[in-house]
Structure formats: structure tokens, C-alpha cells
Design an enzyme around this catalytic site. Sequence first.
Site, PDB file in Angstrom:
ATOM      1  CG  ASN A 186      -3.261  -4.645  -5.890  1.00  0.00           C
ATOM      2  OD1 ASN A 186      -2.578  -4.748  -7.136  1.00  0.00           O
ATOM      3  ND2 ASN A 186      -3.541  -3.615  -5.557  1.00  0.00           N
ATOM      4  CG  ASP A 187      -5.270  -7.784  -1.274  1.00  0.00           C
ATOM      5  OD1 ASP A 187      -3.920  -8.133  -0.396  1.00  0.00           O
ATOM      6  OD2 ASP A 187      -5.732  -6.807  -0.871  1.00  0.00           O
ATOM      7  CB  CYS A 214     -10.083  -1.851  -8.640  1.00  0.00           C
ATOM      8  SG  CYS A 214     -10.461  -2.903  -7.311  1.00  0.00           S
ATOM      9  CG  HIS A 243      -2.076  -1.087   0.787  1.00  0.00           C
ATOM     10  ND1 HIS A 243      -2.143  -2.199   1.423  1.00  0.00           N
ATOM     11  CD2 HIS A 243      -3.242  -0.668   0.047  1.00  0.00           C
ATOM     12  CE1 HIS A 243      -3.261  -2.834   1.108  1.00  0.00           C
ATOM     13  NE2 HIS A 243      -3.919  -2.022   0.055  1.00  0.00           N
ATOM     14  NE  ARG A 245     -10.765  -1.010  -0.333  1.00  0.00           N
ATOM     15  CZ  ARG A 245      -9.418  -1.158  -0.594  1.00  0.00           C
ATOM     16  NH1 ARG A 245      -9.074  -2.319  -1.399  1.00  0.00           N
ATOM     17  NH2 ARG A 245      -8.387  -0.501  -0.133  1.00  0.00           N
ATOM     18  NE  ARG A 274      -0.934  -5.470  -1.643  1.00  0.00           N
ATOM     19  CZ  ARG A 274      -1.917  -4.885  -1.830  1.00  0.00           C
ATOM     20  NH1 ARG A 274      -3.247  -5.627  -1.389  1.00  0.00           N
ATOM     21  NH2 ARG A 274      -2.231  -3.576  -2.207  1.00  0.00           N
ATOM     22  CD  GLU A 302      -9.390  -7.514  -2.020  1.00  0.00           C
ATOM     23  OE1 GLU A 302      -8.568  -6.909  -2.602  1.00  0.00           O
ATOM     24  OE2 GLU A 302     -10.233  -7.161  -1.162  1.00  0.00           O
TER      25      GLU A 302
HETATM   26  C1  PEP Z   1      -6.209  -4.914  -4.658  1.00  0.00           C
HETATM   27  O1  PEP Z   1      -6.024  -6.144  -3.572  1.00  0.00           O
HETATM   28  O2  PEP Z   1      -5.695  -5.296  -5.791  1.00  0.00           O
HETATM   29  C2  PEP Z   1      -6.866  -3.806  -4.169  1.00  0.00           C
HETATM   30  C3  PEP Z   1      -7.327  -2.869  -5.274  1.00  0.00           C
HETATM   31  O3  PEP Z   1      -7.083  -3.538  -3.032  1.00  0.00           O
HETATM   32  P1  PEP Z   1      -5.868  -2.837  -2.194  1.00  0.00           P
HETATM   33  O4  PEP Z   1      -4.876  -2.604  -3.080  1.00  0.00           O
HETATM   34  O5  PEP Z   1      -6.174  -1.712  -1.472  1.00  0.00           O
HETATM   35  O6  PEP Z   1      -5.626  -4.120  -1.158  1.00  0.00           O
HETATM   36 MG    MG Z   2      -7.020  -5.593  -1.720  1.00  0.00          MG
END
Ligand code: PEP
Ligand code: MG
Length: 574
Positions: free
Chosen positions: A458-459, A506, A194, A337, A469, A435
Site C-alpha cells: 500500500n505504501d 502484507c 486506512h 507491527r 493513498r 514500503e
Molecule cells: C502497507 O503499507 O502495505 C501496509 C501493510 O501497511 P499500512 O497499510 O498499515 O500502511
Molecule cells: Mg504501510
Amino acid sequence: MSFTLRGVGVSGGIAIGHAHLVSHVTLEVAHYAVPQSEIENEVARLDSAFNMVRAELDSLHASVSGPAAAEYGAFLDLHRMILDDSTLSVAAKTYVTQNQCNAEWAVTQQMNVLLEQFEQIEDDYLRERKTDVVQVVERVLKALLGHPGYVPPPVKHDGDSILVAHDLSPADVIQYKRHRFTAFLTDLGGLTSHTAIVARSLNIPSIVALHHARQLIRDNDLLIVDGSQGVVIINPDKHVLSEYRSRQSQLELEKRKLKRIKTTAATTLDGCSVDLFANIELPQDIEQVKESGATGIGLFRSEFLFLNRDDLPTEDEQFEAYRTVARKMQGLPVTIRTFDLGADKNLDSAKRVAVNPALGLRAIRLSLAEPQMFHTQLRAILRASRHGQIRILVPMLSCVSEIDQTLRLIENAKQSLREEKITFDEKIQVGGMIEIPAAALSLDIFMRKLDFLSIGTNDLIQYTLAIDRTDDSVAHMYDPLHPAVLRLVAHVIRSASRAKVPVAVCGEMAGDISFTRLLLGFGLRQFSMHPAQLLRVKQEVLRSNVPVVTPLTHKILKADDPVKIHQLLKKLND
Ligand code: PEP
Ligand code: MG
């Protein structure tokens, strides 16, 4: 002497400027004996560190203004009180004298005494102030270690400072939104941590996982940061400098040219219309969204409203934030979200106790465990829904009981508003983030119960490949092109499209132009990314032809050899 460091570039572009080192002092300080003859000096060192912090707090106090001044002033007063508490300021000196040890050790020992005293306090609010004790001691330690300052620190080279830190939490980075750094460098961190995502949203070059930058770079060194290549050149010679200056001008020119397509509809060569939405962290990001020409907000990471503060945002405060975004987007979709707190985004840094926080009480799990806090947020979102086209997006759902509980709580929040005769959008859409592999593999139930889906790559990558990550030691294994990841992403897009359930991506994959054609070929028609990435993705969409790219994406999906996958992707993008 000139030298080069390599890390993981998380945000492209070239910055040239002077290093500004900040430290996030951990409380693991050294413990060593101090000879009797040096004790007096050690005590004097302690005194001067306390005085330095007093002066820091006073000057901060004098500089605060604006709407948060009263609150921030009270917070500084509290820190001043803690600093002057005799358990710290007086007893630490006695500790040095009696135990003949270094000042840093004495301060941390006395901090523990004070923390224990706080632990005994019955009043919840005061007991919670333990974090403030730790923060005050951090300041004293920074002063003792020779780099006083507070976060965020004053910027010396206005306009050309490059921030160099060992590590930064997402909460730290969000504070830097107000400061004009030209680049960010950190020793730790992964591509989609993040911290990296927030740094990327600042639209400046950033490199993480540099390992020893904080040790090797000195304050004021001249740096070239090449965010795309993940390279930092320290004290470059004049030839290298002029080469990079011309590359920098070239990039600036390209950026300016891209602005020309801001209002062009995102349509592929064969006429497929694509939604390009923006990801935001705070309402003030809307200005950048407007400049990018985004046609909606695909992800408002509302948890950032909860960070960098001692209390929770009230319902009214949240309502204001959501309404502001909804109004400014003038009827375009705004996907809020619900708070994704936990893991690396904690309300209280002192509470980071989970052994495995990414697998712990995070996102919707925390919301269900804290129903009152969730209820407050849901009411705020619902109230704001009257002022635009708001949608609710739920993070990290993994099973049907979580969906059911969430929908029940949303219904409760709606009912409470009805009883108070407060109007809201009765038909507000509720979507779920995909995710977790479990969600991707049991998609039918998600599609039956939810109005839309958004893939958080990402997750999804983190949980599919078991790669933390945020951990730079495994950052090189974080692979969006792993066959398992590609198959899960393609499966979700295809199944949702077939069932006519709107689906977006996203995660960071949506903003990376090397994946634009791949995702189009999988059938994706909704991308959400940081506004800084949007025009480049749009340019890629405008140049793509879906019937041409689709067969190649099928081939990529069938391939299981990483080299082959990379070759095919290159061909797809050529
Ligand atoms: C993701 O996990 O891809 C996502 C968009 O949420 P975040 O990056 O805030 O965990
Ligand atoms: Mg996420």
C-alpha cells in the site's frame, strides 16, 4: 426517482438496505448577517442546539456500561462541563446579539476564545483538552445544522443500515466495528486508505470516492451497494431489486462453499506450500481470523490500540492485548507491527499540522522521536512474547541508521526487563516493512540486519508513484501494476528468497486474487491479508501451478505497456 452513483469499490459483495447519513462537520461554517428582527430567533436556535447536545450527552451517559464505563463517563462529564462553560453557552448568545450574525459563526468564534484560554493553561493535561472543546463545538454545530447525533449514531434499521458519510477517519471506522452496518459509502478516500482497509476488515461491501453521495442520498433512501463494481443504486425499481437479491443469494452460497476449504493446507497444484496469514487491527479480530483458517498473524496494526482515546495505552494494557492475541493463536506466529501512527492515523486530531503528513513524522520516525512511548510498547510486546510466537515488525524503515537505532532501543527494552527479572523470548525475531522505494533498492543492508521482511505494497505504491493513498482525486492513478511497482516487488521477493530471508506481502495486493498467481510466480510463499479475503486467496493458491505461471510472470515483468501488462495478467489468471 432511481439513480446510480459510481465510486471506487474497496470491499466486494452486495448489500441492500436503507441509507443512514452521518456527518463529520468541519468547523468551516458560513458567516452571514442576521437582521435585527431575527436575532431573537437566532438566539433561540442557539439555546435549543445547546439543549439538544445536553440531552445527547446525558443519554450517552445513561447508556454506558462495561469495563470502560468509568473512563467514558468521565470523558462525557468533561464534555458537559465544556458545553456549560459560559464562554461558549452564554457568550455565544451575546455574540449573536452584538454582531448580528448567525449562531454557527458565533459558536466558532467563542470556541476560538475558549481555545486561547486553554492555550494559556500551564497544566499539560488541561491544555491537551483543546480537542475536547473542538468535539463539543462539533456537536453543537451538528445540532444547529439540523443533523444532531454523535458518532457512532444510533442505527434505525437494525441489520440493514448503510452508512453514508462524507469522510471517515480510520478511528471513526474502527468504532463502527461494534455497529451492524451492512455497507459503508464515503465521498472521499482512496482504495488503500486506512479507512478503506478497516472497512474491508469489517467484511461488508464498501465504496469510497463517491464524491457527492452525502449530498445526493437522503436519510432512509433504499440503496443497493455493489462493492465489487463500485456502484450504488439509489431507490431501485422492483426488477433491479430482485435481480440484485438473487445475485446476493448467489454470493452468499459461494461464501458458504468456500468455508469447506478452511482447514485444507494451502498448497499449489505442484506441491508448493504457502503461508496464508491474517492482518488484524484489534485483539477482537481474532474470532474472524479463527474462522478464516489463517495459520498466523502477519500484521497486527498495533496503532489501533492508540486511537479513539484521550490517553496512551499503558504498558500493562498493551501487554494484555498482545498476550491475548498470542494465546488465542496457540503458538502460531503473531507479527506485531510497532505503532504506525502519524499521517492519517493521529493520536490527536488537533495536531494534524504537517504539510505533507505521509512524508512526515510517521511510523518508526515517530517512534524514534518519542522513545519513551516506543519503550513502553517494546516492553509490552517483549513481555507478551513468552505467551506465544511473537515477532516484532517495524514500519516504514528507510535507512540503516533507523534500523540501528531501532535495534538499540529493542535491546534497551530487553535489558530493562532482564534487570527486573521479567522473562521474555530472548530470540524474538525483528523484521522490517519494505514500503519505501529506498528500502527496496538498498535491500542488502535490511537483509543483513533483520530476521524477516514484509512488503507493505500500500505504501510502496504510494511512495513509488507519488500518489497520496488517501486522496480520492488521484485514486485512479494508484496502480499496483505499474512496471516500477512490479519490478520493486519482484526484486524484493527474489532477493530475499535467494538470501533465505523470509519475506511476506502484507499490503492489500496480498488479498486481491487477481494478483495471487503473479505473486506466486515472483516467488512469494507468504501472504498476509484481512481474514475476509483469505479463503478466496486459498482457493486461488489451490488452483495454481507455479512452474506454469512463472514464465508468464517473467513476461509481465519485462512488459512496460499497461495494456500489454493487463492482457498478460488476464492470461495468467484464466
Ligand atoms: C502497507 O503499507 O502495505 C501496509 C501493510 O501497511 P499500512 O497499510 O498499515 O500502511
Ligand atoms: Mg504501510
